[in-house]
Design a protein around this motif. Structure first.
Motif, short mmCIF file in Angstrom:
data_model
loop_
_atom_site.label_atom_id
_atom_site.label_comp_id
_atom_site.label_asym_id
_atom_site.label_seq_id
_atom_site.Cartn_x
_atom_site.Cartn_y
_atom_site.Cartn_z
N ARG A 1 -11.52 5.20 2.22
CA ARG A 1 -10.75 4.18 2.92
C ARG A 1 -9.92 3.32 1.97
O ARG A 1 -9.02 2.63 2.41
CB ARG A 1 -11.67 3.27 3.75
N SER A 2 -10.25 3.31 0.69
CA SER A 2 -9.49 2.48 -0.24
C SER A 2 -8.19 3.17 -0.66
O SER A 2 -7.29 2.54 -1.16
CB SER A 2 -10.32 2.16 -1.47
N TRP B 1 -8.50 -0.70 10.09
CA TRP B 1 -8.58 -0.51 8.65
C TRP B 1 -7.23 -0.74 8.01
O TRP B 1 -7.13 -1.31 6.92
CB TRP B 1 -9.11 0.88 8.29
N GLN B 2 -6.16 -0.30 8.66
CA GLN B 2 -4.83 -0.50 8.11
C GLN B 2 -4.53 -1.99 7.99
O GLN B 2 -4.00 -2.44 6.98
CB GLN B 2 -3.78 0.18 8.97
N GLU C 1 -6.52 -3.35 5.04
CA GLU C 1 -5.93 -2.92 3.78
C GLU C 1 -4.64 -3.68 3.49
O GLU C 1 -4.40 -4.09 2.35
CB GLU C 1 -5.67 -1.42 3.80
N GLU D 1 -4.34 -6.09 0.19
CA GLU D 1 -3.48 -5.65 -0.91
C GLU D 1 -2.86 -6.83 -1.66
O GLU D 1 -2.44 -6.69 -2.79
CB GLU D 1 -2.41 -4.68 -0.42
#
Length: 171
Positions: free
Chosen positions: A24-25, A39-40, A43, A47
């Motif tokens: 997932r990373s 998850w997007q 992330e 970031e």
């Protein structure tokens, strides 16, 4: 830090039917499930948390950031003024203020269900990206919004500094 067997507020259950074995990373191709959109979003938010090397690695010291932000705490998106404070004891990394500001700009761009959800997300994100020995996030909504104060704390189970923690309570 966190118990590796517990999930953070943003971590999906890896044993769920929607789960797969992707890292997932790493950047991934878009899928259309709600889990992947979640998850997007995580992330994209994380970031911006670009840590820097700790210039005093090996020493316990407290870093404190604070400010005010207008955060949308309802589905209608009406912003509410929130006073926030982040305190942490760095390990290998520190969080530069510019990175924190970029992260917070991304964080407040979406609506949240309440201050508890916001504070939990901040703790999970900073714990994941900066990995401090100890962290505390406090969100305060003023009296016109009900006078709510939310405090989340997290520390590594193997870290201990009683003198620093006693002084922290006085600050």
């Amino acid at each position: 830090m966190s118990d590796p067997h517990q999930m953070s507020i943003d971590a999906p259950d890896r044993d769920s039917p929607d789960s797969d074995s992707r890292d997932r990373s790493a950047p991934s191709t878009p899928r259309h499930g709600p889990l992947d959109r979640r998850w997007q979003a995580v992330e994209e938010r994380r970031e911006h948390l670009r840590p820097a090397p700790n210039p005093a690695f090996g020493h316990d010291y407290l870093v404190e950031h604070s400010g005010r932000s207008a955060i949308r705490l309802s589905a209608d998106g009406t912003p509410v003024e929130v006073i926030w404070r982040l305190r942490y004891v760095p390990d290998r990394h520190i969080l530069p203020r510019a990175a924190l500001d970029a992260y917070l700009a991304r964080l407040i761009a979406r609506p949240w269900s309440g201050p508890e959800e916001v504070a939990a997300a901040i703790v999970a994100d900073i714990g994941s990206e900066v990995m401090p020995r100890f962290q505390q996030v406090v969100l305060v909504l003023d009296a016109s919004a009900g006078g709510i104060r939310v405090t989340f704390e997290e520390k590594r189970p193997t870290w201990s500094n009683g003198a620093l923690m006693a002084r922290l309570a006085l600050l």
